[in-house]
Design an enzyme around this catalytic site. Structure first.
Site, short mmCIF file in Angstrom:
data_model
loop_
_atom_site.label_atom_id
_atom_site.label_comp_id
_atom_site.label_asym_id
_atom_site.label_seq_id
_atom_site.Cartn_x
_atom_site.Cartn_y
_atom_site.Cartn_z
N TYR A 152 139.66 73.44 40.14
CA TYR A 152 140.23 73.12 41.46
C TYR A 152 139.31 72.21 42.27
O TYR A 152 139.76 71.25 42.91
CB TYR A 152 140.48 74.44 42.19
CG TYR A 152 141.18 74.35 43.52
CD1 TYR A 152 142.57 74.24 43.60
CD2 TYR A 152 140.46 74.44 44.71
CE1 TYR A 152 143.21 74.19 44.84
CE2 TYR A 152 141.10 74.40 45.94
CZ TYR A 152 142.47 74.28 45.99
OH TYR A 152 143.11 74.24 47.22
N LYS A 156 140.25 68.55 43.59
CA LYS A 156 140.26 68.25 45.04
C LYS A 156 139.27 67.15 45.39
O LYS A 156 139.51 66.38 46.34
CB LYS A 156 140.01 69.52 45.85
CG LYS A 156 141.17 70.52 45.77
CD LYS A 156 142.50 69.88 46.12
CE LYS A 156 143.56 70.88 46.52
NZ LYS A 156 144.87 70.22 46.75
#
Ligand code: NAP
Length: 251
Positions: A152, A156
């Site tokens: 993640y 991001k």
């Protein structure tokens, strides 16, 4: 007076995306509420319509090239040429590196990065033709690194690089691209994190609030407000930026 545009918000059946869809509709735009399950989008569409706005439920997996092409053409045919795009769809598959599977890695990259790439590539056709556009990508404070989120946090951080490149390439066509990096926002996603670590959501939120300078957790409306700014007519000279919306400073 706001010029009415057509916006697409991905992952808009719930959480931050749903609030962004409601906010852009309240700002005067027609909004495509896009999510994996078209039926799940209908509640948000109905709320927008009851409030006097225009909206369309669209089912599509943002990581599926064919589905994205079909979804964006449908929006153009039924709501008008989409010139505002909010890449918000997201999933988490948290685990420490030594336990993270390849499918956990690929799933997260697929929705966030491949999804934002495919949606942006499709929508820019309409934006460049109109000579006006706004792309807003959802990053996260996890882009700065977060234990248990190798997939993640990489995705991001990738959203920030993608945003800056879109700003460079599309600026000459009147299109801006910016990112928002939320801190802790109370949604199903953070509720799932509380469950994973064995805390009640209320206790988790209270503990998180103590660590945040403004002493509260974020709400979807905090993010919708920032999206509304980036999507506005007056923000045309703001591009390639990352706005941390986290109740305090982040590097
Ligand atoms: P959420 O409540 O889990 O909502 C995410 C939505 O995205 C869900 O409706 C989900 O559909 C949809 N989605 C997942 N995969 C998709 C796909 N392949 N195609 C289309 N839609 C898909 O999450 P949220 O908390 O609102 O987060 C929204 C965005 O903000 C995400 O990008 C997230 O990473 C980011 N963010 C959130 C926080 C936070 O604290 N909540 C902080 C920083 C950044 P299903 O329900 O069918 O799975």
């Amino acid at each position: 007076m706001t010029t009415q545009r057509t916006a697409i918000v991905t992952g808009a059946a719930r959480g931050i995306g749903a609030e962004v869809a409601r906010r852009l509709a309240a700002d005067g735009h027609a909004v495509a509420v896009l999510d994996l399950d078209e039926a799940a989008c209908q509640k948000v569409v109905d709320e927008i319509v009851v409030a006097g706005g225009r909206a369309l439920a669209v089912g599509a997996d943002v990581s599926d090239e064919v589905a994205v092409e079909a979804a964006v053409s449908r929006v153009a045919a039924e709501l008008g040429a989409p010139t505002i795009l909010v890449n918000n769809a997201g999933i988490i598959r948290d685990n420490l590196l030594f336990k993270m599977t390849v499918s956990d890695w690929d799933a997260v990259m697929g929705v966030h990065l491949r999804g934002a790439f495919l949606m942006s590539r499709e929508v820019q056709n309409y934006q460049t033709k109109e000579g006006w556009g706004r792309i807003v990508n959802l990053s996260s404070t996890s882009a700065l690194g977060n234990r248990g989120q190798a997939n993640y946090s990489a995705a991001k951080a990738g959203m920030q690089g993608l945003t800056k490149t879109l700003a460079l390439e599309l600026g000459r066509f009147g299109v801006t691209a910016n990112a928002i990096a939320p801190g802790f926002i109370a949604t199903d996603m953070t509720a799932a994190t509380a469950e994973r670590i064995g805390m009640s959501f209320d206790d988790f939120k209270a503990a998180m609030a103590k660590e945040i300078p403004v002493q509260r957790v974020g709400e979807p409306a905090d993010i919708a407000h920032a999206v509304s700014f980036y999507a506005s007519e007056g923000a045309g000279f703001v591009s390639g930026q990352v706005l941390y919306v986290a109740g305090g400073p982040k590097d």
